[in-house]
Design an enzyme around this catalytic site. Sequence first.
Site, PDB file in Angstrom:
ATOM      1  N   ASP A  47       0.879  -1.174   0.000  1.00 32.05           N
ATOM      2  CA  ASP A  47       0.000   0.000   0.000  1.00 32.05           C
ATOM      3  C   ASP A  47       0.915   1.223   0.000  1.00 32.05           C
ATOM      4  O   ASP A  47       1.898   1.235   0.746  1.00 32.05           O
ATOM      5  CB  ASP A  47      -0.871  -0.009   1.284  1.00 32.05           C
ATOM      6  CG  ASP A  47      -2.072   0.922   1.184  1.00 32.05           C
ATOM      7  OD1 ASP A  47      -1.873   2.093   0.832  1.00 32.05           O
ATOM      8  OD2 ASP A  47      -3.203   0.472   1.475  1.00 32.05           O
ATOM      9  N   PRO A 102      -8.439   0.655  -4.458  1.00 33.27           N
ATOM     10  CA  PRO A 102      -9.460   1.243  -5.342  1.00 33.27           C
ATOM     11  C   PRO A 102      -9.015   1.134  -6.796  1.00 33.27           C
ATOM     12  O   PRO A 102      -7.825   0.960  -7.073  1.00 33.27           O
ATOM     13  CB  PRO A 102      -9.517   2.705  -4.893  1.00 33.27           C
ATOM     14  CG  PRO A 102      -8.198   2.971  -4.256  1.00 33.27           C
ATOM     15  CD  PRO A 102      -7.691   1.677  -3.695  1.00 33.27           C
ATOM     16  N   THR A 151     -12.186  -8.886  -4.917  1.00 37.87           N
ATOM     17  CA  THR A 151     -13.489  -8.337  -4.507  1.00 37.87           C
ATOM     18  C   THR A 151     -13.432  -6.811  -4.546  1.00 37.87           C
ATOM     19  O   THR A 151     -14.287  -6.146  -3.968  1.00 37.87           O
ATOM     20  CB  THR A 151     -13.908  -8.815  -3.094  1.00 37.87           C
ATOM     21  OG1 THR A 151     -12.937  -8.341  -2.157  1.00 37.87           O
ATOM     22  CG2 THR A 151     -14.028 -10.315  -3.006  1.00 37.87           C
ATOM     23  N   ARG A 172     -12.413  -4.153  -7.591  1.00 36.75           N
ATOM     24  CA  ARG A 172     -13.091  -3.728  -8.818  1.00 36.75           C
ATOM     25  C   ARG A 172     -12.551  -4.582  -9.969  1.00 36.75           C
ATOM     26  O   ARG A 172     -11.368  -4.914 -10.003  1.00 36.75           O
ATOM     27  CB  ARG A 172     -12.830  -2.244  -9.116  1.00 36.75           C
ATOM     28  CG  ARG A 172     -13.646  -1.277  -8.267  1.00 36.75           C
ATOM     29  CD  ARG A 172     -15.146  -1.303  -8.590  1.00 36.75           C
ATOM     30  NE  ARG A 172     -15.909  -0.384  -7.764  1.00 36.75           N
ATOM     31  CZ  ARG A 172     -16.524  -0.709  -6.627  1.00 36.75           C
ATOM     32  NH1 ARG A 172     -16.436  -1.950  -6.154  1.00 36.75           N
ATOM     33  NH2 ARG A 172     -17.224   0.182  -5.953  1.00 36.75           N
ATOM     34  N   GLU A 182     -18.690  -6.075 -15.881  1.00 34.34           N
ATOM     35  CA  GLU A 182     -19.849  -6.539 -15.109  1.00 34.34           C
ATOM     36  C   GLU A 182     -21.106  -5.704 -15.360  1.00 34.34           C
ATOM     37  O   GLU A 182     -22.220  -6.175 -15.115  1.00 34.34           O
ATOM     38  CB  GLU A 182     -19.530  -6.576 -13.608  1.00 34.34           C
ATOM     39  CG  GLU A 182     -19.387  -5.199 -12.963  1.00 34.34           C
ATOM     40  CD  GLU A 182     -19.087  -5.301 -11.469  1.00 34.34           C
ATOM     41  OE1 GLU A 182     -18.169  -6.038 -11.092  1.00 34.34           O
ATOM     42  OE2 GLU A 182     -19.780  -4.626 -10.684  1.00 34.34           O
ATOM     43  N   HIS A 219     -20.938  -9.414  -7.551  1.00 33.43           N
ATOM     44  CA  HIS A 219     -20.754  -8.174  -6.778  1.00 33.43           C
ATOM     45  C   HIS A 219     -21.675  -8.146  -5.550  1.00 33.43           C
ATOM     46  O   HIS A 219     -22.451  -7.209  -5.371  1.00 33.43           O
ATOM     47  CB  HIS A 219     -21.003  -6.943  -7.670  1.00 33.43           C
ATOM     48  CG  HIS A 219     -20.271  -5.723  -7.187  1.00 33.43           C
ATOM     49  ND1 HIS A 219     -19.643  -4.834  -8.020  1.00 33.43           N
ATOM     50  CD2 HIS A 219     -20.065  -5.245  -5.927  1.00 33.43           C
ATOM     51  CE1 HIS A 219     -19.099  -3.864  -7.302  1.00 33.43           C
ATOM     52  NE2 HIS A 219     -19.342  -4.093  -6.023  1.00 33.43           N
TER      53      HIS A 219
HETATM   54  P1  NAI Z   1      -9.933   2.175   1.582  1.00 31.92           P
HETATM   55  O1  NAI Z   1      -9.838   3.497   0.898  1.00 31.92           O
HETATM   56  O2  NAI Z   1     -10.160   2.126   3.047  1.00 31.92           O
HETATM   57  O3  NAI Z   1      -8.589   1.323   1.270  1.00 31.92           O
HETATM   58  C1  NAI Z   1      -8.021   1.245   0.009  1.00 31.92           C
HETATM   59  C2  NAI Z   1      -6.511   1.146   0.221  1.00 31.92           C
HETATM   60  O4  NAI Z   1      -5.892   0.897  -1.059  1.00 31.92           O
HETATM   61  C3  NAI Z   1      -5.902   2.432   0.783  1.00 31.92           C
HETATM   62  O5  NAI Z   1      -5.139   2.137   1.933  1.00 31.92           O
HETATM   63  C4  NAI Z   1      -5.045   2.944  -0.357  1.00 31.92           C
HETATM   64  O6  NAI Z   1      -3.887   3.643   0.096  1.00 31.92           O
HETATM   65  C5  NAI Z   1      -4.680   1.629  -1.043  1.00 31.92           C
HETATM   66  N1  NAI Z   1      -4.126   1.790  -2.373  1.00 31.92           N
HETATM   67  C6  NAI Z   1      -4.323   2.797  -3.258  1.00 31.92           C
HETATM   68  N2  NAI Z   1      -3.558   2.590  -4.361  1.00 31.92           N
HETATM   69  C7  NAI Z   1      -2.889   1.422  -4.157  1.00 31.92           C
HETATM   70  C8  NAI Z   1      -1.940   0.694  -4.924  1.00 31.92           C
HETATM   71  N3  NAI Z   1      -1.501   1.122  -6.118  1.00 31.92           N
HETATM   72  N4  NAI Z   1      -1.445  -0.471  -4.415  1.00 31.92           N
HETATM   73  C9  NAI Z   1      -1.848  -0.897  -3.186  1.00 31.92           C
HETATM   74  N5  NAI Z   1      -2.740  -0.228  -2.421  1.00 31.92           N
HETATM   75  C10 NAI Z   1      -3.253   0.904  -2.897  1.00 31.92           C
HETATM   76  O7  NAI Z   1     -11.062   1.379   0.791  1.00 31.92           O
HETATM   77  P2  NAI Z   1     -11.901   0.106   1.296  1.00 31.92           P
HETATM   78  O8  NAI Z   1     -13.113   0.552   2.006  1.00 31.92           O
HETATM   79  O9  NAI Z   1     -10.968  -0.855   1.953  1.00 31.92           O
HETATM   80  O10 NAI Z   1     -12.400  -0.499  -0.115  1.00 31.92           O
HETATM   81  C11 NAI Z   1     -11.463  -0.983  -1.055  1.00 31.92           C
HETATM   82  C12 NAI Z   1     -12.164  -1.206  -2.376  1.00 31.92           C
HETATM   83  O11 NAI Z   1     -13.094  -2.281  -2.242  1.00 31.92           O
HETATM   84  C13 NAI Z   1     -13.036  -0.025  -2.846  1.00 31.92           C
HETATM   85  O12 NAI Z   1     -12.268   0.932  -3.554  1.00 31.92           O
HETATM   86  C14 NAI Z   1     -14.037  -0.685  -3.736  1.00 31.92           C
HETATM   87  O13 NAI Z   1     -13.553  -0.662  -5.074  1.00 31.92           O
HETATM   88  C15 NAI Z   1     -14.058  -2.133  -3.246  1.00 31.92           C
HETATM   89  N6  NAI Z   1     -15.377  -2.489  -2.671  1.00 31.92           N
HETATM   90  C16 NAI Z   1     -16.005  -3.612  -3.127  1.00 31.92           C
HETATM   91  C17 NAI Z   1     -17.244  -3.973  -2.632  1.00 31.92           C
HETATM   92  C18 NAI Z   1     -17.949  -5.217  -3.078  1.00 31.92           C
HETATM   93  O14 NAI Z   1     -19.172  -5.335  -2.836  1.00 31.92           O
HETATM   94  N7  NAI Z   1     -17.283  -6.160  -3.705  1.00 31.92           N
HETATM   95  C19 NAI Z   1     -17.936  -3.134  -1.651  1.00 31.92           C
HETATM   96  C20 NAI Z   1     -17.138  -2.018  -1.165  1.00 31.92           C
HETATM   97  C21 NAI Z   1     -15.924  -1.703  -1.688  1.00 31.92           C
END
Ligand code: NAI
Length: 334
Positions: free
Chosen positions: A174, A206, A232, A234, A263, A295
């Site tokens: 991260d 993200p 899980t 995107r 999707e 999803h």
């Molecule tokens: P969050 O914002 O708390 O965590 C995302 C982390 O990814 C952050 O720590 C960020 O610094 C890190 N990051 C950014 N660029 C990166 C890279 N190049 N390499 C490694 N890490 C990197 O977000 P949260 O709440 O943990 O959600 C993560 C993702 O899960 C969301 O962006 C969304 O796309 C996905 N999601 C999927 C759902 C589903 O139903 N399957 C539901 C909710 C979210």
Amino acid sequence: MKVIFFNTKSYDRDYFAQANQQFDHELVFLEPRLNQDTWKLARGAVCICVFVNDGLDSAVLTELASHGLKLIALRCAGYNNVDLAAAHQLGVKVVRVPNYSPSAVAEHTIGLMLSLNRKIHRAYDRVREGNFSLEGLLGYNFNGLTAGIVGTGRIGIVVARILNAIGMRVLGCDPVIHPEAAVAGIEYTDLNDLLTRADVISLHCPLTTETRHIIDQAAIERLRAGVMLINTGRGALIDTKAVIAGLKAKKIGLLGLDVYEQEDDLFFEDLSSEIIQDDVFQRLLTFPNVLVTSHQGFFTANALKNIADTTLNNIREYEQGKPLSNQILLQALS
Ligand code: NAI
């Protein structure tokens, strides 16, 4: 405040109607997804409420803004489907639900991992048909193996904590080092090192221009043979064609997906009587070592309640001229 909801299902309507008893907004539920054909349904709306697969590109935003749109309330965490730069330029504010239930997605992620490994989905069908053979159902112990978490934010940390409790060593990568990660047992490293060392890789970053196809052919070449890959996050975090090649070469041993790059044409709809036109997706489904859900990581009662409460409160903050606690600022793009 009047809010036009796009893309609603029965569960959205139920949870939002219930939560709205405390807010008293005027909710108008529409079924179509928002896109260049349907934006007219919200002509004149000040506020719209949308989901992950609604299309908020610059053309749609320009039309809606010219007819009075001021606020987009996303009823989800991710916002890759919104042209934030265009929204900013048009003076349209965008709010979301950043933290509705990391556990919902994390627990679904663990469910995919355990089902794939122990082939529970295949055993379910077998036993119901009177086939009690164990041939082909062999799994392995997670205990003692190494997991790799790409993106150690809210969801990634919960996944790490659970895997750590199972007895896995957990590597994380991260750009931001989260202090809570240490408590979850995460050892930080870089992506390349994680890809070469992990037995189980789970994507929780993200979707941005930087992370698009973070798992591509070059990344797959670095993986340990037989690795489990779970997405899980995107769909476009992985290059699906490269992953199919990786499955055919047996480099990827198990693949679990809750998201898929294309999707939007498939997920959330009952297409069981249709001819699916997406040959890449159909090829994925032919592998015995691939498990796809549509999803549903977010889909728990707890999460739906939190999503409805937070979304309606985001709208109330706007209506009352208060600072928007969950606004997505343009810096989020960089
Ligand atoms: P969050 O914002 O708390 O965590 C995302 C982390 O990814 C952050 O720590 C960020 O610094 C890190 N990051 C950014 N660029 C990166 C890279 N190049 N390499 C490694 N890490 C990197 O977000 P949260 O709440 O943990 O959600 C993560 C993702 O899960 C969301 O962006 C969304 O796309 C996905 N999601 C999927 C759902 C589903 O139903 N399957 C539901 C909710 C979210």
